[in-house]
Scaffold this motif. Structure first.
Motif, PDB file in Angstrom:
ATOM      1  N   VAL A   1      14.424 -49.518  11.861  1.00  0.00           N
ATOM      2  CA  VAL A   1      12.991 -50.084  11.435  1.00  0.00           C
ATOM      3  C   VAL A   1      12.855 -49.880   9.938  1.00  0.00           C
ATOM      4  O   VAL A   1      13.129 -48.906   9.360  1.00  0.00           O
ATOM      5  CB  VAL A   1      12.123 -49.122  12.063  1.00  0.00           C
ATOM      6  CG1 VAL A   1      10.696 -49.255  12.059  1.00  0.00           C
ATOM      7  CG2 VAL A   1      12.499 -49.235  13.889  1.00  0.00           C
TER       8      VAL A   1
ATOM      9  N   ASP B   1       9.986 -50.219   7.049  1.00  0.00           N
ATOM     10  CA  ASP B   1       8.765 -49.958   6.612  1.00  0.00           C
ATOM     11  C   ASP B   1       8.220 -51.562   5.533  1.00  0.00           C
ATOM     12  O   ASP B   1       9.116 -51.697   4.778  1.00  0.00           O
ATOM     13  CB  ASP B   1       8.365 -48.889   6.000  1.00  0.00           C
ATOM     14  CG  ASP B   1       8.495 -47.708   6.733  1.00  0.00           C
ATOM     15  OD1 ASP B   1       8.146 -48.044   7.922  1.00  0.00           O
ATOM     16  OD2 ASP B   1       8.793 -46.752   6.419  1.00  0.00           O
ATOM     17  N   ARG B   2       7.168 -52.043   5.744  1.00  0.00           N
ATOM     18  CA  ARG B   2       6.782 -53.136   5.165  1.00  0.00           C
ATOM     19  C   ARG B   2       5.458 -52.960   4.478  1.00  0.00           C
ATOM     20  O   ARG B   2       4.631 -52.512   5.620  1.00  0.00           O
ATOM     21  CB  ARG B   2       6.859 -54.740   5.455  1.00  0.00           C
ATOM     22  CG  ARG B   2       6.419 -55.569   4.659  1.00  0.00           C
ATOM     23  CD  ARG B   2       6.561 -56.837   5.457  1.00  0.00           C
ATOM     24  NE  ARG B   2       5.479 -57.014   6.338  1.00  0.00           N
ATOM     25  CZ  ARG B   2       4.277 -57.300   6.463  1.00  0.00           C
ATOM     26  NH1 ARG B   2       3.902 -57.480   4.823  1.00  0.00           N
ATOM     27  NH2 ARG B   2       3.440 -57.204   7.309  1.00  0.00           N
TER      28      ARG B   2
ATOM     29  N   SER C   1       0.511 -50.783   6.359  1.00  0.00           N
ATOM     30  CA  SER C   1       1.893 -50.833   6.241  1.00  0.00           C
ATOM     31  C   SER C   1       2.184 -51.577   7.755  1.00  0.00           C
ATOM     32  O   SER C   1       1.538 -51.215   8.899  1.00  0.00           O
ATOM     33  CB  SER C   1       2.646 -49.698   6.099  1.00  0.00           C
ATOM     34  OG  SER C   1       2.275 -48.520   7.255  1.00  0.00           O
ATOM     35  N   SER C   2       3.421 -52.158   7.990  1.00  0.00           N
ATOM     36  CA  SER C   2       3.931 -52.474   9.415  1.00  0.00           C
ATOM     37  C   SER C   2       5.371 -52.137   9.045  1.00  0.00           C
ATOM     38  O   SER C   2       5.968 -51.906   8.256  1.00  0.00           O
ATOM     39  CB  SER C   2       3.667 -53.910   9.429  1.00  0.00           C
ATOM     40  OG  SER C   2       3.996 -54.696   8.366  1.00  0.00           O
ATOM     41  N   THR C   3       5.932 -52.781  10.168  1.00  0.00           N
ATOM     42  CA  THR C   3       7.407 -52.616  10.357  1.00  0.00           C
ATOM     43  C   THR C   3       8.190 -53.753  10.763  1.00  0.00           C
ATOM     44  O   THR C   3       7.391 -54.544  11.454  1.00  0.00           O
ATOM     45  CB  THR C   3       7.892 -51.057  11.352  1.00  0.00           C
ATOM     46  OG1 THR C   3       7.437 -51.447  12.591  1.00  0.00           O
ATOM     47  CG2 THR C   3       7.223 -49.951  10.829  1.00  0.00           C
TER      48      THR C   3
ATOM     49  N   THR D   1      12.000 -54.631  12.514  1.00  0.00           N
ATOM     50  CA  THR D   1      13.021 -54.103  13.365  1.00  0.00           C
ATOM     51  C   THR D   1      14.393 -55.077  13.022  1.00  0.00           C
ATOM     52  O   THR D   1      14.209 -56.343  13.557  1.00  0.00           O
ATOM     53  CB  THR D   1      12.740 -53.809  14.735  1.00  0.00           C
ATOM     54  OG1 THR D   1      11.821 -52.926  14.622  1.00  0.00           O
ATOM     55  CG2 THR D   1      13.889 -53.373  15.447  1.00  0.00           C
TER      56      THR D   1
ATOM     57  N   SER E   1      11.124 -60.850   7.653  1.00  0.00           N
ATOM     58  CA  SER E   1      10.281 -59.921   7.009  1.00  0.00           C
ATOM     59  C   SER E   1       8.961 -59.914   7.303  1.00  0.00           C
ATOM     60  O   SER E   1       8.033 -58.807   7.293  1.00  0.00           O
ATOM     61  CB  SER E   1      10.790 -59.399   5.618  1.00  0.00           C
ATOM     62  OG  SER E   1      10.403 -60.545   4.906  1.00  0.00           O
TER      63      SER E   1
END
Length: 346
Positions: free
Chosen positions: A47, A49-50, A74-76, A78, A332
């Protein structure tokens, strides 16, 4: 030195050789991979992080209490790579002839070539077959398919089908003409003149976040590239330039200054396997394209877990090879892709 007097011995092949001659050329040596964010140390489901970009944080000086900006969420993303495996068998005399031919081309004595030469020729031969499968599955793979030729994992088009801009032949209000594509018939070859309209639709409907990126790129099927090329030649407004292009060719096709990387392997894969590929329903529906930017698509692998085995079967009088590697991909950010397929992707 490596001899073939018994046709049952080959130089030992280690993980280093596999990575050097097969895996590294797949993930690092192909032109289109320059635009991917290749992560070579993905051990399993990962995972990432973005973080969202910050904006509107600067304001007029105020002596009052601190008032911090809270918009930088933030979001993720995978990446879940799976292990792929390739098994190949060569009859001993056939393999000897292949290696002999390559040795002759390289001015080596084929009666007793150096072990390193035999190893390189052998692995490059295996790598050619793996490369074809790798590209087909990485781009067109769909885990919902039953067959392993396409159903092992979700490829790049599957990763991008939820992008900000995902259009097809029936999309309305996205093409540069009010009527959309030029009388495009379903289950038929792309209508002449639609190649440029597809590129224009992807560009015009891409998210502003994508268009402001520095390294944009179109990936297009061969039929879109050929149609766009012909459109440039036939344009009356660029007669002189079109003539020079006809004579000298176009080393790097571009649209609005954005390079086009042509993937003719999509055309051949769709022509033979359209029933296993999302976004098409006929062998003639080869046209598909993707507008994205450098680093938007993540491709994960693990160089340390790659494996190769080789043995000689006395019963079959054949060399057998088993090669495995890890691969997975993800987009992404949904804003960083605009995708076209003939049919809507399920």
């Amino acid at each position: 030195m490596a001899t073939f007097n018994s046709l049952s011995s080959l130089p030992d092949v280690e993980q280093y050789d596999l990575n050097r001659y097969i895996i590294s050329p797949l993930f690092m040596g192909q032109e289109y991979m320059d635009y991917m964010d290749v992560m070579p140390g993905i051990k399993g489901k990962t995972v990432i992080d973005r973080f969202a970009s910050l904006s509107k944080t600067t304001k007029q000086f105020d002596q009052a209490a601190f008032s911090g900006h809270t918009g930088g969420g933030s979001s993720t993303v995978t990446v879940d790579p799976i292990r792929m495996e390739s098994e190949i068998e060569f009859y001993a005399n056939t393999l000897f002839n292949k290696i002999k031919g390559q040795a002759l081309r390289s001015n080596y004595n084929f009666d007793n070539p150096e072990g390193s030469v035999v190893k390189q020729v052998l692995l490059e031969l295996i790598g050619q077959g793996i490369k074809h499968d790798f590209n087909r599955q990485l781009w067109l793979g769909d885990a919902s398919q039953a067959g392993e030729d396409y159903g092992a994992y979700d490829g790049i088009f599957e990763a991008c089908k939820g992008a900000h801009c995902a259009i097809n032949e029936t999309s309305t209000g996205v093409y540069p003409t009010a009527t959309g594509l030029l009388t495009q018939t379903a289950n038929a070859a792309m209508t002449t003149g639609n190649g440029e309209k597809i590129l224009a639709a992807l560009y015009n409907n891409a998210h502003p976040t994508l268009l402001e990126q520095p390294d944009l790129v179109f990936f297009v099927s061969g039929n879109i590239a050929d149609d766009y090329f012909q459109e440039v030649l036939s344009s009356t407004g660029y007669a002189a330039g079109g003539y020079q292009t006809l004579i000298n060719g176009m080393p790097v096709m571009k649209y609005r200054g954005i390079p086009l990387i042509v993937r003719r392997d999509w055309d051949s894969s769709i022509a033979s396997d359209f029933g296993s590929i999302n976004g098409c329903s006929d062998a003639d529906e080869k046209d598909r394209a993707l507008l994205t930017c450098k680093g938007a698509i993540i491709v994960g692998t693990d160089f340390e877990s790659n494996m190769i085995e080789q043995w000689y079967s006395q019963d079959a009088k054949a060399y057998r090879f088993r090669t495995s590697y890890m691969v997975g991909c993800a987009l992404s950010d949904s804003k960083l892709a605009a995708v076209y397929t003939r049919d809507a992707m399920a």
